[in-house]
Design an enzyme around this catalytic site. Structure first.
Site, short mmCIF file in Angstrom:
data_model
loop_
_atom_site.label_atom_id
_atom_site.label_comp_id
_atom_site.label_asym_id
_atom_site.label_seq_id
_atom_site.Cartn_x
_atom_site.Cartn_y
_atom_site.Cartn_z
N CYS A 65 2.03 0.38 -8.73
CA CYS A 65 3.19 0.95 -8.03
C CYS A 65 4.45 0.94 -8.88
O CYS A 65 5.34 1.76 -8.65
CB CYS A 65 3.41 0.20 -6.72
SG CYS A 65 3.45 -1.58 -6.94
N GLY B 176 2.70 2.44 5.37
CA GLY B 176 3.83 1.54 5.63
C GLY B 176 4.65 2.00 6.82
O GLY B 176 5.08 1.19 7.66
N GLY C 79 0.83 -1.20 0.00
CA GLY C 79 0.00 0.00 0.00
C GLY C 79 0.86 1.24 0.00
O GLY C 79 1.98 1.23 -0.52
N SER C 80 0.34 2.30 0.61
CA SER C 80 1.03 3.59 0.55
C SER C 80 2.24 3.62 1.47
O SER C 80 2.29 2.93 2.49
CB SER C 80 0.06 4.70 0.95
OG SER C 80 -0.34 4.54 2.29
N THR C 81 3.20 4.45 1.12
CA THR C 81 4.39 4.63 1.96
C THR C 81 3.99 5.21 3.31
O THR C 81 4.54 4.83 4.35
CB THR C 81 5.42 5.52 1.23
OG1 THR C 81 5.96 4.75 0.15
CG2 THR C 81 6.55 5.95 2.14
N GLU D 174 3.72 10.36 -5.83
CA GLU D 174 3.06 9.25 -6.51
C GLU D 174 1.60 9.65 -6.75
O GLU D 174 0.83 9.78 -5.80
CB GLU D 174 3.12 7.99 -5.63
CG GLU D 174 2.47 6.79 -6.30
CD GLU D 174 2.52 5.53 -5.45
OE1 GLU D 174 2.07 5.56 -4.29
OE2 GLU D 174 3.00 4.51 -5.95
N GLU E 209 5.64 -3.48 0.79
CA GLU E 209 5.78 -3.13 -0.64
C GLU E 209 4.99 -1.85 -0.81
O GLU E 209 3.76 -1.85 -0.75
CB GLU E 209 5.23 -4.28 -1.49
CG GLU E 209 6.01 -4.49 -2.77
CD GLU E 209 5.34 -3.88 -3.97
OE1 GLU E 209 5.06 -2.67 -3.93
OE2 GLU E 209 5.08 -4.62 -4.92
#
Ligand code: NAI
Ligand code: MG
Length: 494
Positions: free
Chosen positions: A301, A250, A245-247, A398, A267
């Protein structure tokens, strides 16, 4: 879309509210809450879905723990039996390929044929590839002796325990398989938290796995929002979190997982640079770069969203990609003519159109696209920006939509420096007829996957993951096995 376009099995699957899958049984949330899952092409509710709360998380973790314990049905499965079961699941997935593809089209807006031949086929392939690993998980023997004694030293790989898989909406079924498959290959048990935007295919997969003979509790499926995911990450009896998913999320997960130092694999986001040199074969580089940018409605991604083109071919490449973008048919996932479906959600639509406005406001030029399509559904035209500078948000962030920025460069050094000027490091690409240039530049790009004269060529055998803020660890290939095992070293004095 009307429901008569759906297969009877799909129409019946969505005709009633969906329940949680815990301990081999479908049940409502403990507190009775539900949420709507929405068709992104029409903005209509598809059905209500049970929303897992803290009590459901406790029950699912307890069930996964029981299923993991010594002496359980699952624990008594031999590696060969695990492999056979996974083959059976792959066969069932293929038998039901049209049904799964319709669920992905309906819930996620993916064009049907791509969903069937891409997403569903990849999920089935994952089960088969890892089925082969199930009885090949081996250790090593290590020579060891001292002045006074000889030893036998060897390693074994053991499952980690209860794994929470938390996944996004851009490849709902495939991402579910990414987490479930390597985990069960080695004997772990799983709680899967699908994305709130796309819970349907994971729930159907859960049912199918039971039908194939997976014991109760080995895979539990808990639809819900971020708080459901957070409750799993926080749970003291979860041994590993595997997240895509999103940073931003994360980082939250990495911090929260420290409560019991559970293992974490992440990831995360990307902003992949795609470098086209003057000497590239443009008949491949132009369509390849368009595919790199626009695949999956731009919601991928590893998409190549920053295009760097050497000055001599810049105009030709921008014109070529703009021409391709102009020819892309945007529409319903169920229409055979559709190349690109809607974005996933209201939220993603606002985010992407917000970046389109921000790009223009910052002085970038829309070479193609830049607008929504129609006034219902989350449709956006594939967009090419020029006159972009490195500080603009369209260049640093992103976007996760069908948007590519094109920037010219003169020298190889300039291209490498610009390409690496990002907090992300998931993917990158180089187009050049000179194999020296391609390999040299590819070698200096700080990214987990580098494509040379191609993009999105992919296989379940290949490890993937990110440098820098794109994540921790690698998934799939033999790394997928390592990622879901603990390594034990045993030393015996002879
Ligand atoms: P997200 O990272 O918020 O959601 C992904 C999953 O994490 C969902 O299942 C969500 O319910 C869960 N989640 C959210 N907050 C959580 C928390 N605190 N603890 C545990 N689980 C949590 O991503 P979102 O909001 O759907 O998309 C936002 C942006 O993230 C996108 O615009 C895109 O830029 C990026 N993204 C990247 C993906 C990738 O494949 N690398 C996939 C999806 C989104
Ligand atoms: Mg979010």
């Amino acid at each position: 879309m009307t429901t008569d376009a759906l297969l009877p099995s799909v129409a019946s699957f969505v005709s009633a509210p969906k329940q949680l899958l815990i301990d081999g049984e479908l049940r409502d949330a403990a507190d009775g809450r539900t949420f709507a899952t929405v068709d992104p092409a029409t903005e209509n509710e598809i059905t209500q879905v049970a929303q897992a709360g803290a009590e459901d998380v406790n029950r699912a973790v307890a069930s996964a723990r029981r299923a993991f314990e010594h002496g359980s049905d699952w624990n008594r499965f031999t590696p060969r039996q695990r492999g056979r079961l996974m083959w059976r699941i792959a066969d069932l997935l293929e038998e039901h390929a049209d049904e799964f593809a319709q669920l992905e089209a309906l819930d996620g807006g993916k064009p049907f044929v791509g969903a069937r031949d891409g997403d569903v086929a990849t999920a089935a392939e994952l089960f088969r590839y890892f089925a082969g690993w199930a009885n090949k998980i081996e250790g090593t023997t290590i020579p060891l002796s001292s002045e006074t004694a000889d030893f036998l030293a060897y390693t074994v790989r053991e499952p980690i325990g209860v794994v929470a898989g938390i996944v996004p909406w851009n490849f709902p079924l495939t991402m579910a398989a990414f987490k479930i498959v390597p985990a069960i290959t080695v004997g772990n048990t799983v709680i899967l938290k699908p994305a709130e935007q796309t819970p349907l295919s994971a729930l159907r997969l859960g049912e199918l796995m039971l039908e194939a003979g997976l014991p109760a509790g080995v895979v539990n499926v808990l639809p819900g929002f971020g708080d459901t995911g957070a409750a799993l990450v926080d749970h003291i009896d979860v041994d590993k979190v595997a997240f895509t998913g999103s940073t931003a999320v994360g980082k939250v997960i990495a911090a929260a997982a420290s409560r019991n130092l559970k293992k974490v694999s992440l990831e995360l986001g990307g902003k992949a640079p795609n470098i086209v040199f003057d000497d590239a074969d443009l008949s491949k580089a132009i369509p390849g770069s368009a595919h790199a940018a626009f695949f999956n409605q731009g919601q991928c991604c590893v998409n190549g969203s920053r295009l760097y083109v050497q000055r001599g071919v810049y105009d030709e490449v921008v014109a070529g990609i703009s021409e391709i973008a102009k020819g892309i048919t945007v529409g319903s996932a169920f229409d055979e003519r559709t190349d690109m479906g809607p974005l996933i959600s209201d939220e993603q639509f606002s985010k992407v159109t917000g970046y389109l406005e921000a790009g223009v406001a910052a002085g970038a030029t829309v070479a193609e696209g830049g607008v929504r399509v129609g006034d219902r559904g989350y449709f956006v035209r594939p967009t090419v920006f020029t006159d972009v500078s490195e500080q603009m948000s369209i260049q640093t962030d992103e976007i996760f939509g069908p948007v590519v920025t094109a920037v010219p460069f003169d020298t190889e050094e300039q291209a490498i420096a610009a390409a690496n000027n990002t907090r992300y490091g998931l993917a990158a690409g180089v187009w050049s007829r000179d194999i020296g240039t391609a390999h040299r530049v590819g070698g200096r790009l700080r990214a987990g996957t580098v494509w040379l004269n191609s993009w999105h060529a992919d296989d379940v055998t290949l490890p993937r993951g990110g440098y820098k803020e794109s994540g921790w660890g690698r998934e799939l290939g033999s790394f997928g096995v390592e990622d879901y095992t603990e390594l034990k070293t045993i030393i015996a004095e002879l």
